[in-house]
Every structure is written in structure tokens, then in C-alpha cells.
Design a protein around this motif. Structure first.
Motif, PDB file in Angstrom:
ATOM      1  N   GLY A 165       0.867  -1.172  -0.090  1.00 41.25           N
ATOM      2  CA  GLY A 165      -0.098   0.271   0.272  1.00 41.25           C
ATOM      3  C   GLY A 165       0.987   1.428   0.300  1.00 41.25           C
ATOM      4  O   GLY A 165       1.912   0.920  -0.176  1.00 41.25           O
ATOM      5  N   GLN A 166      -0.222   2.646  -0.264  1.00 42.10           N
ATOM      6  CA  GLN A 166       1.105   3.533   0.116  1.00 42.10           C
ATOM      7  C   GLN A 166       1.560   3.554   0.960  1.00 42.10           C
ATOM      8  O   GLN A 166       2.750   4.071   0.793  1.00 42.10           O
ATOM      9  CB  GLN A 166      -0.176   4.425  -0.217  1.00 42.10           C
ATOM     10  CG  GLN A 166      -0.009   6.397  -0.115  1.00 42.10           C
ATOM     11  CD  GLN A 166       0.632   6.944   0.928  1.00 42.10           C
ATOM     12  OE1 GLN A 166       0.702   6.488   2.645  1.00 42.10           O
ATOM     13  NE2 GLN A 166       1.253   8.133   1.169  1.00 42.10           N
ATOM     14  N   LEU A 167       1.284   3.582   2.247  1.00 44.07           N
ATOM     15  CA  LEU A 167       2.619   3.752   3.849  1.00 44.07           C
ATOM     16  C   LEU A 167       3.738   3.443   3.569  1.00 44.07           C
ATOM     17  O   LEU A 167       4.758   3.368   3.329  1.00 44.07           O
ATOM     18  CB  LEU A 167       2.194   3.644   4.980  1.00 44.07           C
ATOM     19  CG  LEU A 167       2.998   3.735   6.229  1.00 44.07           C
ATOM     20  CD1 LEU A 167       3.147   5.243   6.269  1.00 44.07           C
ATOM     21  CD2 LEU A 167       2.715   3.829   7.457  1.00 44.07           C
ATOM     22  N   ALA A 168       3.545   1.935   3.171  1.00 40.34           N
ATOM     23  CA  ALA A 168       5.040   0.827   2.935  1.00 40.34           C
ATOM     24  C   ALA A 168       5.452   1.298   1.510  1.00 40.34           C
ATOM     25  O   ALA A 168       7.097   1.271   1.482  1.00 40.34           O
ATOM     26  CB  ALA A 168       4.297  -0.568   2.831  1.00 40.34           C
ATOM     27  N   LEU A 169       5.157   1.338   0.617  1.00 43.26           N
ATOM     28  CA  LEU A 169       5.685   2.067  -1.070  1.00 43.26           C
ATOM     29  C   LEU A 169       6.495   3.611  -0.379  1.00 43.26           C
ATOM     30  O   LEU A 169       7.509   4.193  -1.100  1.00 43.26           O
ATOM     31  CB  LEU A 169       4.973   2.281  -1.771  1.00 43.26           C
ATOM     32  CG  LEU A 169       4.146   1.371  -2.420  1.00 43.26           C
ATOM     33  CD1 LEU A 169       3.003   1.430  -3.670  1.00 43.26           C
ATOM     34  CD2 LEU A 169       5.280   0.261  -2.943  1.00 43.26           C
ATOM     35  N   LEU A 170       5.881   4.217   0.347  1.00 48.33           N
ATOM     36  CA  LEU A 170       6.337   5.837   0.589  1.00 48.33           C
ATOM     37  C   LEU A 170       7.825   5.799   2.139  1.00 48.33           C
ATOM     38  O   LEU A 170       8.653   6.034   1.818  1.00 48.33           O
ATOM     39  CB  LEU A 170       5.343   6.741   1.592  1.00 48.33           C
ATOM     40  CG  LEU A 170       6.289   7.972   1.782  1.00 48.33           C
ATOM     41  CD1 LEU A 170       6.482   8.792   0.788  1.00 48.33           C
ATOM     42  CD2 LEU A 170       4.549   8.427   2.981  1.00 48.33           C
ATOM     43  N   HIS A 171       7.703   4.573   2.834  1.00 43.82           N
ATOM     44  CA  HIS A 171       8.697   4.146   3.284  1.00 43.82           C
ATOM     45  C   HIS A 171      10.142   3.335   2.920  1.00 43.82           C
ATOM     46  O   HIS A 171      10.872   4.440   2.577  1.00 43.82           O
ATOM     47  CB  HIS A 171       7.937   3.184   4.939  1.00 43.82           C
ATOM     48  CG  HIS A 171       8.961   3.006   5.235  1.00 43.82           C
ATOM     49  ND1 HIS A 171       8.913   3.447   6.601  1.00 43.82           N
ATOM     50  CD2 HIS A 171      10.526   2.422   5.735  1.00 43.82           C
ATOM     51  CE1 HIS A 171      10.277   3.124   7.586  1.00 43.82           C
ATOM     52  NE2 HIS A 171      11.174   1.834   6.949  1.00 43.82           N
ATOM     53  N   MET A 172       9.244   2.539   1.678  1.00 49.10           N
ATOM     54  CA  MET A 172      10.552   1.617   1.223  1.00 49.10           C
ATOM     55  C   MET A 172      11.413   2.845  -0.017  1.00 49.10           C
ATOM     56  O   MET A 172      12.663   3.035  -0.383  1.00 49.10           O
ATOM     57  CB  MET A 172      10.297   0.741   0.271  1.00 49.10           C
ATOM     58  CG  MET A 172       9.548  -0.534   1.325  1.00 49.10           C
ATOM     59  SD  MET A 172       8.852  -1.746   0.391  1.00 49.10           S
ATOM     60  CE  MET A 172       7.649  -1.343  -0.923  1.00 49.10           C
ATOM     61  N   SER A 173      10.222   4.295  -0.426  1.00 46.58           N
ATOM     62  CA  SER A 173      11.147   4.819  -1.289  1.00 46.58           C
ATOM     63  C   SER A 173      12.248   5.500  -0.302  1.00 46.58           C
ATOM     64  O   SER A 173      12.984   5.897  -0.799  1.00 46.58           O
ATOM     65  CB  SER A 173      10.344   6.022  -1.923  1.00 46.58           C
ATOM     66  OG  SER A 173       8.826   4.890  -3.140  1.00 46.58           O
ATOM     67  N   THR A 174      11.450   6.287   0.615  1.00 45.18           N
ATOM     68  CA  THR A 174      12.301   7.013   1.685  1.00 45.18           C
ATOM     69  C   THR A 174      13.796   6.438   1.721  1.00 45.18           C
ATOM     70  O   THR A 174      14.713   6.267   1.393  1.00 45.18           O
ATOM     71  CB  THR A 174      11.905   7.532   2.922  1.00 45.18           C
ATOM     72  OG1 THR A 174      10.294   8.440   2.188  1.00 45.18           O
ATOM     73  CG2 THR A 174      12.165   8.960   2.986  1.00 45.18           C
ATOM     74  N   ARG A 175      13.276   5.605   2.084  1.00 47.62           N
ATOM     75  CA  ARG A 175      14.779   4.228   2.747  1.00 47.62           C
ATOM     76  C   ARG A 175      15.211   3.972   1.400  1.00 47.62           C
ATOM     77  O   ARG A 175      16.564   3.913   1.924  1.00 47.62           O
ATOM     78  CB  ARG A 175      14.744   2.984   3.886  1.00 47.62           C
ATOM     79  CG  ARG A 175      15.707   2.167   3.546  1.00 47.62           C
ATOM     80  CD  ARG A 175      16.436   3.411   4.888  1.00 47.62           C
ATOM     81  NE  ARG A 175      15.594   3.527   6.739  1.00 47.62           N
ATOM     82  CZ  ARG A 175      15.473   4.146   6.830  1.00 47.62           C
ATOM     83  NH1 ARG A 175      16.505   5.004   7.224  1.00 47.62           N
ATOM     84  NH2 ARG A 175      14.399   4.185   7.543  1.00 47.62           N
ATOM     85  N   LEU A 176      14.817   3.524   0.072  1.00 45.18           N
ATOM     86  CA  LEU A 176      16.198   3.142  -1.246  1.00 45.18           C
ATOM     87  C   LEU A 176      16.960   4.524  -0.808  1.00 45.18           C
ATOM     88  O   LEU A 176      17.291   3.774  -1.883  1.00 45.18           O
ATOM     89  CB  LEU A 176      15.039   2.157  -2.019  1.00 45.18           C
ATOM     90  CG  LEU A 176      14.489   1.098  -1.574  1.00 45.18           C
ATOM     91  CD1 LEU A 176      13.486   0.656  -2.362  1.00 45.18           C
ATOM     92  CD2 LEU A 176      15.632   0.492  -1.252  1.00 45.18           C
TER      93      LEU A 176
END
Length: 285
Positions: free
Chosen positions: A85-96
């Protein structure tokens, strides 16, 4: 032999796959200091996730532990397999993005490729959500999650732990989407509704009025049950993001292996605990 995590606490957590993917992305950042006491839990969960996602022979726990490139390859596969979902994608984008900036050569190229996919999916997901009635979906999600709490699905955790679990379930799903993407006045309405409903459920769990104060240990006491440590470790893993100074109540509720944070009130009511956890979780969103 211990019961599989996915048949115990994992059975009732809809947010677990998304939370696992963000944990996997975090593991690529060598500058972060993960909680060492959770290493055995992470290894067990990883083994079960490998079996669930039917990974190839190279995806062995020992190899994944030492090979960042293999963890990245697995993350890319899960990105397509689980549709986060949106939160997971946001978190992963930020971390990567952070990790990619600290790498060179082939690893940087591989990270950049997965980062691009995450960002594309995030943009698509947010565009999709903005075309929907996010607020109505948030209300429906809240009703279902609070019903699960009320009906006893979270009973293996402490009273405050049940509240935290419900809030995490909401944060990673449609309710959290609305809290991040809807209009400010709608977010206020959703937050107030959640505070009121969660306060009533938490107070009822200890047979108290919403503003009756009890010593914190009553709220943090976990009932004796089979697999007790699995439930406590799962709660600790979910709340490992919290910081004792900025999120004292969430930290104290989830990290019961250490002393409560200085900012955790020693005498507290259901209303005080819910208000703090709602602010701590959804301000981080």
C-alpha cells in the motif's frame, strides 16, 4: 517445537506483509541500528516469509543475512508479489533513496532500479486513491478493525498493546491512507472519531471509565497464554520504529523488555494513552 509466527500473532495482523517489506528495506541501510534482541524474531519471520513467498534456493536465511544484493532482489520480488500500500511504498522509497546515495557501482544501479519501481507504484497508488472516497473507506476500515478489537482478536496482547495493534492495523491500511492524503478537516474528523472509539474500548478492557487513572503496569500487563513471547516479540517488532523521547507512550507499550520511557505517565487513563498513541503513530505517517 514453537508454533509458526504466521499461525500465531501473524494470523490476525493484516499489516504484517507491508511491515515486513519496510523492515527488509531498512535492513539495506547499514547506518541504522536495529534492535539486537529482535534478531531471533526477525530470522524466524524471514524463514516463514521465504516459505510463504516460494522463493528460489538462493533465498536462504544465512545468505540473505550477509548479502544485501540478495535482500534487494527479494524486496523487488515482493514488490510485485504482494502489491504493498501507500505507506509501505512511501517508506521504502524514502529508505532506498538514502541507501542509494551511499552506494556505488552495480549495487547503486540495482538500488536505483528498485527505487524507480517504488516511486512509480507510489505515484500510481496515490492517483488511484485520490479518485476514490478515501474518507468513507477509512470509516469502514476503522469500524472493521475496532470490531476485531472488541470481539477479542487482539486479546493475547496487553490492554494498551491491543490498542496499539489496532492503530497499526489502521495506519497501514485505508484509514492511514486517508489520514495522509485527505483534506485537513477530514483528517481532524477521523482522528477525533478514532480517539473516542478507541478510548471507550481501552477503558472497557480494564473495567474503568475513560478518564479513570491507573498505574501504568495495569495497562501493560500481558495475559498468560500459549505463545506469550511470540506476541510480545511481535509487538516489540511492530513498535521498533518508536523513539523514547519523541514517542514515549508507544515506546513503553511496545518495548516492554526495557524500562518505560521518561515521558510515559506513571498514572494514566485510557483517554491519556489513546490520545498519545494516536498522535505518535499518525503524526509519523
Amino acid at each position: 517445537m514453537s508454533r509458526p509466527l504466521l499461525e500465531g500473532p501473524g494470523r490476525v495482523l493484516t499489516c504484517l506483509p507491508a511491515r515486513f517489506m519496510t523492515d527488509l528495506a531498512d535492513s539495506l541501510d547499514t547506518t541504522r541500528h536495529a534492535c539486537p534482541h529482535l534478531d531471533p524474531f526477525r530470522e524466524r519471520l524471514q524463514q516463514e516469509m521465504i516459505a510463504r513467498s516460494q522463493q528460489p534456493p538462493w533465498a536462504l536465511p544465512d545468505m540473505l543475512a550477509t548479502r544485501a544484493d540478495l535482500r534487494l532482489a527479494w524486496l523487488e520480488q515482493l514488490l510485485h508479489l504482494w502489491s504493498p500500500g501507500q505507506l509501505a511504498l512511501l517508506h521504502m522509497s524514502t529508505r532506498l533513496a538514502v541507501v542509494c546515495g551511499n552506494q556505488t557501482g552495480n549495487m547503486q544501479l540495482a538500488l536505483g532500479n528498485v527505487l524507480r519501481q517504488c516511486r512509480e507504484r507510489l505515484a500510481q497508488r496515490e492517483a488511484f486513491l485520490r479518485q476514490r472516497d478515501m474518507v468513507q473507506e477509512a470509516w469502514t476500515h476503522a469500524e472493521k478493525t475496532l470490531y476485531r478489537w472488541r470481539s477479542g482478536e487482539f486479546a493475547a496482547w496487553s490492554p494498551a498493546g491491543r490498542c496499539y495493534i489496532a492503530l497499526e492495523e489502521l495506519r497501514w491500511g485505508p484509514f492511514g491512507d486517508a489520514m495522509r492524503l485527505s483534506a485537513p478537516h477530514e483528517r481532524v474528523r477521523l482522528k477525533e472519531m478514532l480517539r473516542e472509539r478507541a478510548t471507550g474500548l481501552l477503558a472497557t478492557s480494564v473495567d474503568a471509565a475513560p478518564r479513570t487513572r491507573h498505574f501504568y503496569s495495569r495497562w501493560l500487563s500481558t495475559p498468560s497464554a500459549a505463545g506469550l513471547m511470540d506476541y510480545k516479540d511481535t509487538l516489540s517488532w511492530l513498535g521498533a520504529w518508536s523513539d523514547g523521547k519523541r514517542h514515549p507512550v508507544s515506546r513503553s507499550v511496545t518495548q516492554t523488555w526495557q524500562s518505560v520511557a521518561l515521558g510515559m505517565p506513571r498514572l494514566c487513563s485510557a483517554a491519556r494513552l489513546v490520545d498519545a498513541m494516536v498522535e505518535e503513530l499518525f503524526s509519523e505517517s
